[in-house]
Motif scaffolding. Structure first.
Motif, PDB file in Angstrom:
ATOM      1  N   HIS A 275      24.536 -54.960 -44.045  1.00 30.75           N
ATOM      2  CA  HIS A 275      22.670 -55.284 -44.596  1.00 30.75           C
ATOM      3  C   HIS A 275      23.511 -56.273 -43.874  1.00 30.75           C
TER       4      HIS A 275
ATOM      5  N   GLU B 226      19.429 -55.669 -35.526  1.00 31.98           N
ATOM      6  CA  GLU B 226      19.303 -53.968 -35.616  1.00 31.98           C
ATOM      7  C   GLU B 226      20.094 -53.303 -35.081  1.00 31.98           C
TER       8      GLU B 226
ATOM      9  N   ARG C  55      23.915 -52.984 -35.535  1.00 34.76           N
ATOM     10  CA  ARG C  55      23.950 -52.113 -37.420  1.00 34.76           C
ATOM     11  C   ARG C  55      23.889 -50.770 -36.581  1.00 34.76           C
ATOM     12  N   GLN C  56      23.025 -50.734 -35.986  1.00 38.21           N
ATOM     13  CA  GLN C  56      22.349 -49.152 -35.449  1.00 38.21           C
ATOM     14  C   GLN C  56      23.921 -48.334 -35.267  1.00 38.21           C
TER      15      GLN C  56
ATOM     16  N   ALA D 171      26.477 -48.213 -37.207  1.00 39.45           N
ATOM     17  CA  ALA D 171      26.358 -47.185 -38.286  1.00 39.45           C
ATOM     18  C   ALA D 171      26.625 -45.474 -37.260  1.00 39.45           C
TER      19      ALA D 171
ATOM     20  N   GLN E 236      21.590 -46.287 -43.033  1.00 41.81           N
ATOM     21  CA  GLN E 236      21.177 -47.063 -41.862  1.00 41.81           C
ATOM     22  C   GLN E 236      20.098 -47.016 -40.627  1.00 41.81           C
TER      23      GLN E 236
ATOM     24  N   PRO F 257      16.291 -44.142 -41.969  1.00 42.27           N
ATOM     25  CA  PRO F 257      15.937 -44.501 -43.614  1.00 42.27           C
ATOM     26  C   PRO F 257      14.854 -44.455 -44.307  1.00 42.27           C
TER      27      PRO F 257
END
Ligand code: MN
Length: 696
Positions: free
Chosen positions: A148, A153, A156-157, A160, A190, A193
């Motif tokens: 986090h 973004e 992170r995606q 994940a 992630q 959500p």
């Protein structure tokens, strides 16, 4: 962040023989090397490897694994080198750190270079030592816990998604369910959500409304078992939000329709107690048929052991119950990692591969599904995975060489390959690749595939491409030589030979075009006399039967040597002018000149390699051929005639072997250059006498 003394104390708590000095040194080393580097969280970078080491102490892993965890990013991300790691921490740690570093290369790949299944295979193949994979999984788990903090973004995606597709299934594969569940949960949060928020919200709501339901049921189970004289510990929990989500999407049901959101774990002292507890549970509550599984008598491939059943509680609620001993529980949650835990009785020695453990487990089981699983693993063992310098992954069969790799990347790259740097070291093209090698193929536009490559390539793609390229080139060369010979013949004719005469000759010889004629002349399918007769019938009747030709002129010079440096052409590969050549230089000896694909080059790694080429006008050398001749009268005479037609002197002819059908010969021929030798090989192949002809 764990402090230095805390980490050391944790290890000493389960391994009093651990080497405190090495642990301290590794801690300090990682802090120094990562220095002022920062994590996305703003924490110093070294907090990451230290936390990963902390995760490894929770599994009570051996000292080498802890040190590896501390150092796992130093080689990749700092100025530290693997040699330095080996010097300070020994060869085992260096090997483990190197393994983790190689696994990390995956993360630099682009989307389409990594099919998830490929990558899982890669990881398994790379993890000859399970500890490499354990550190990598802990590394990923910690990165997920701090995901986090990452601003982007998109990043992170990506992380994940990667965790969901690659790392969680790997954790499951080796039985690390705790890691698997936590990774899935963090990745789920992630990636989905809204679903994550809905499900966790609902679970919280139920918890508040029916307050303490989980604890109440756990207590009931414990009491029922205690009354029957089975002493157990019962742990209740709500199902994991991600596994609820899995059921919702898999079975297309709503949250309300999912009845079994609670699961209970019954921990017993002995395997006997597992079955006694199960009997009591089935007598007290209604069991749901089809849900009972006995993994105690038949463990899963990764060693997982437990009894599973589902019960109907108070006529409406389905609850899942798992029954197992405490010891099984420890093994279950951390899978094969528990084999590495310090001083466990069944711990394999350091060099035993985890795969062997797995195979033993599978051998002991009779479950077809598990055996299939094992077979899939075994398949990966005949593959190797190698990278381009840019990080593209190529899967090849075991035994594949740098040439196979070049062709796997692109046919053009294979066709123009002249050498390879494997892990930054210059190596012969025939070098067999190992898992994780980074292969930089060196190419040259003037280079061509060599027939001798067929002796070591293992992939069909490489084989077919080499054959095609060699055949095309041979044909062109032979035709070019034929054109020269033809010119020669024309000049000896009494009349000038023009287009018309050639056309007439083609007709007489029943040939398509000039190229076919030149190829026939070049490959000595037609003798000079036959050509002359075709051009002007009757023109050879006055010529004597035997034509003499001068001995080969020998004039060899080599570029790339210091003037005056003595050399000799190696006896193993018999280089002739036109071959690509290298020199091996050892103190006090003549420079040995080898062809670039000579087998013996591999022995010459201690010599200086000299990049050589033939001096202009170099001509005349001895080439060696191996011939496979049909075992019938007249073949040797036919062959000799071919040498004669091609103006090559036979220096030596030796029979190596003979059986009913074939005789194998080695022949040394004096030729002008490689084109001359190629022409002879082509003629031999075109003849009926030879089954095979090739350079040695
Ligand atoms: Mn890391």
């Amino acid at each position: 962040m764990l402090r230095q003394y805390e980490l050391v104390e944790r290890v000493l708590a389960y391994d009093e023989d651990a080497d405190e000095a090495i642990l301290n040194r590794a801690y300090v080393y990682t802090v120094q090397k990562h220095g002022a580097q920062k994590r996305a969280s703003g924490d110093p970078y070294f907090s990451h490897p230290i936390e990963v080491a902390g995760l490894m102490t929770e599994l009570k892993l051996d000292q080498e694994t802890i040190v590896t965890a501390l150092l796992h990013d130093t080689v990749e991300d700092t100025l530290a080198t693997i040699d330095e790691v080996e010097e300070f921490f020994g060869p085992n740690v260096a090997r483990l750190v190197d393994g983790v570093t190689k696994l990390s290369k995956i993360e630099t790949l682009t989307e389409n270079e990594r099919a998830a299944e490929n990558l899982r295979k890669f990881f398994l193949a790379m993890s000859a030592d399970l500890r490499v994979l354990l550190v990598k999984l802990a590394d990923r788990l910690h990165n997920m816990r701090t995901l986090h903090y990452i601003r982007s973004e998109e990043k992170r995606q990506r992380i994940a998604r990667e965790t969901m597709d690659i790392y969680a299934p790997l954790a499951e594969r080796v039985g690390m369910y705790e890691y698997m569940r936590e990774m899935q949960l963090l990745a789920f949060e992630q990636l989905e959500p809204e679903a994550y928020a809905t499900i966790t919200g609902r679970l919280a709501h139920i918890r508040n409304q029916e307050g303490g339901q989980v604890d109440a049921i756990a207590l009931k189970i414990k009491q029922a078992l205690a009354e029957a004289g089975v002493d157990v510990e019962v742990v209740g929990r709500e199902k994991h939000p991600y596994s609820i989500w899995g059921k919702m999407t898999e079975r297309h049901v709503t949250f309300e329709q999912i009845t079994d959101i609670m699961a209970f774990r019954v921990l017993t002292e002995s395997p006997d107690d597992c079955y006694r507890a199960l009997g009591v549970l089935h007598q007290t509550w209604q069991m749901i048929p089809g849900r009972f599984k006995d993994y105690v008598s038949t463990p899963k491939a990764n060693g997982y052991r437990s009894l599973h059943t589902s019960l109907i509680y108070e006529n409406s609620m389905r609850v899942e119950v798992q029954v197992r001993t405490r010891q099984m529980h420890q093994t279950n949650e951390f899978g094969l990692a528990s084999h590495w835990a310090y001083k466990q009785d069944d711990r394999p020695d350091g060099q035993v591969s985890w795969l062997r453990d797995l195979i033993e487990i599978v051998d002991a089981s009779h479950d077809a599904e598990e055996l299939l699983e094992h077979t899939r693993l075994a398949i990966y063992q005949d593959r190797i995975f190698a990278f381009t310098p840019k990080g593209a992954l190529h899967q090849l069969p075991k035994g594949a060489t740098a040439v196979d790799f070049a062709y796997a990347v692109h046919t053009d790259l294979g066709n123009s390959a002249v050498g390879a740097k494997i892990n930054s070291r210059q190596m012969p093209l025939r070098t067999q690749l190992a898992n994780g090698d980074v292969v930089d193929v060196i190419k040259s536009d003037s280079s061509e595939p060599q027939l001798s490559w067929l002796g070591f390539v293992v992939t069909g793609k490489a084989r077919a491409a080499i054959r095609r390229a060699v055949r095309d080139k041979e044909r062109q060369e032979v035709a070019a030589i034929g054109a020269k010979l033809f010119e020669d013949i024309s000049e000896r004719m009494p009349t000038k030979i023009g287009r018309k005469a050639i056309k007439a000759a083609l007709k007489r010889l029943d040939m398509e075009d000039e190229e076919e004629l030149m190829f026939a002349v070049g490959s000595a399918k037609l003798s000079d006399r036959e050509v002359m007769e075709a051009l002007v019938p009757g023109s050879t009747s006055a010529l004597p039967n035997d034509i003499e030709w001068p001995r080969q002129e020998r004039a060899i010079s080599i570029r790339g040597l210091t003037p005056g440096m003595a050399f000799h052409l190696a006896d193993c590969c018999h280089p002739v002018p036109g071959d690509r050549i290298v020199g091996l230089r050892q103190l006090g000896k003549k420079v040995e000149v080898h062809t670039i694909d000579c087998l013996r080059l591999a022995d010459g790694v201690d010599s200086d390699w000299l990049d050589l080429s033939w001096g202009e006008r170099s001509t005349g050398a001895v080439g060696r051929l191996r011939l496979e001749l049909y075992n019938r009268p007249g073949t040797l005479a036919e062959i000799t005639q071919i040498f004669a037609n091609n103006r090559a002197n036979v220096m030596n002819l030796e029979m190596i072997q003979r059986d009913e059908n074939f005789g194998t010969f080695e022949v040394d021929l004096e030729v002008t250059d490689v084109a001359h030798l190629t022409q002879i090989v082509a003629s031999l192949r075109a003849s009926d006498a030879a089954a095979e002809a090739e350079r040695i």
